[in-house]
Scaffold this active site. Sequence first.
Site, PDB file in Angstrom:
ATOM      1  N   ASP A 224     -16.015 -24.869  -6.619  1.00 47.51           N
ATOM      2  CA  ASP A 224     -15.521 -26.185  -6.214  1.00 47.51           C
ATOM      3  C   ASP A 224     -15.419 -26.200  -4.698  1.00 47.51           C
ATOM      4  O   ASP A 224     -14.528 -25.564  -4.125  1.00 47.51           O
ATOM      5  CB  ASP A 224     -14.154 -26.470  -6.844  1.00 47.51           C
ATOM      6  CG  ASP A 224     -14.224 -26.544  -8.351  1.00 47.51           C
ATOM      7  OD1 ASP A 224     -15.210 -27.111  -8.860  1.00 47.51           O
ATOM      8  OD2 ASP A 224     -13.310 -26.024  -9.015  1.00 47.51           O
ATOM      9  N   LEU A 225     -16.302 -26.908  -4.045  1.00 43.37           N
ATOM     10  CA  LEU A 225     -16.445 -26.854  -2.587  1.00 43.37           C
ATOM     11  C   LEU A 225     -15.127 -27.137  -1.874  1.00 43.37           C
ATOM     12  O   LEU A 225     -14.516 -28.190  -2.074  1.00 43.37           O
ATOM     13  CB  LEU A 225     -17.516 -27.855  -2.137  1.00 43.37           C
ATOM     14  CG  LEU A 225     -17.832 -27.877  -0.633  1.00 43.37           C
ATOM     15  CD1 LEU A 225     -18.385 -26.537  -0.187  1.00 43.37           C
ATOM     16  CD2 LEU A 225     -18.812 -28.999  -0.317  1.00 43.37           C
ATOM     17  N   ASP A 226     -14.709 -26.193  -1.021  1.00 37.60           N
ATOM     18  CA  ASP A 226     -13.510 -26.327  -0.184  1.00 37.60           C
ATOM     19  C   ASP A 226     -12.243 -26.585  -0.988  1.00 37.60           C
ATOM     20  O   ASP A 226     -11.288 -27.168  -0.485  1.00 37.60           O
ATOM     21  CB  ASP A 226     -13.699 -27.448   0.850  1.00 37.60           C
ATOM     22  CG  ASP A 226     -14.755 -27.105   1.885  1.00 37.60           C
ATOM     23  OD1 ASP A 226     -14.909 -25.910   2.208  1.00 37.60           O
ATOM     24  OD2 ASP A 226     -15.432 -28.028   2.367  1.00 37.60           O
ATOM     25  N   GLU A 227     -12.215 -26.141  -2.250  1.00 34.42           N
ATOM     26  CA  GLU A 227     -11.041 -26.354  -3.086  1.00 34.42           C
ATOM     27  C   GLU A 227     -10.503 -25.056  -3.677  1.00 34.42           C
ATOM     28  O   GLU A 227      -9.727 -25.076  -4.629  1.00 34.42           O
ATOM     29  CB  GLU A 227     -11.366 -27.346  -4.206  1.00 34.42           C
ATOM     30  CG  GLU A 227     -11.679 -28.755  -3.714  1.00 34.42           C
ATOM     31  CD  GLU A 227     -11.884 -29.743  -4.849  1.00 34.42           C
ATOM     32  OE1 GLU A 227     -11.522 -29.397  -5.988  1.00 34.42           O
ATOM     33  OE2 GLU A 227     -12.381 -30.847  -4.584  1.00 34.42           O
TER      34      GLU A 227
END
Length: 282
Positions: A224-227
């Site tokens: 989950d990109l940048d999460e």
Amino acid sequence: MQRNTFIVTLSCPDRPGIVYAVSGALLEAGCNIAESRQYESPDTGTFFMRVEVETESERPALEAALAPVAEAFSMRLGLFDGGEPVRTLIMCSKDGRTLNDLLFQQRAGTLPIEVPVVVSNHRDLAPMAEFYGVPFVHLPVTSATKAEAEARLLALVEEHGVELVVLARYMQILSDDLCRALEGRAINIHHSFLPSFKGAKPYHQAHARGVKIIGATAHYVTADLDEGPIIEQEVIRVDHSRTPEHFVQLGRDVEGRTLSRAVQWHAEHRVLLDGHRTVVFP
């Protein structure tokens, strides 16, 4: 006789007697506890603990003493040599400020990491790596070569015995498969405007909207990109007198400090995962 330093980390379902059992096992192994921190998560019911010990005993003695405790309490147990730096691969693109921060602190002995290789999708920062005496690998990435490049990266991780991967302003999105392969051992840094100001020139976008605080977030890499689980954050205040260029400079400074702290805490085994969150014993 030489005294050794070891770090014990553990997580397990919370129940009475954990601290007593761990302390007793460490005493049995001839250890003196130099630092001990613990936390019980009210959300997950998980108990977390980090213990730093000094001892004349060797690693096998600690392993033997802790094994029955780990089994009895269904622990996820880690045992680390406190004198060994964490072997860390750094990935970067063209912005060298964060890379320079990490390599300088490694050389100064203030960051407990050892960097065997720097990997970049551009050649711009090769002279910086050379200055610090660190091998530099140019690994260009295109849509056609992404899978091959990521396979080469994992080969480098294996070849150099890498324990941690740090994305120091690396401007490429990692595939889901690579994120899963590096789960829990890859740290990224980004500005704290997400999701408000995505894309190019986020600091300029923030300036145009008149934001009053800027900052950075260091987190573990996930699909989950940048999460991913957050390790550290920092914010500073800004006002109308600052230009977009000031925002960029201040933001980069904050990013460097935030990433360095996250890497240090990980390398000192002070970060434990609690689902999508982290427990940090700074």
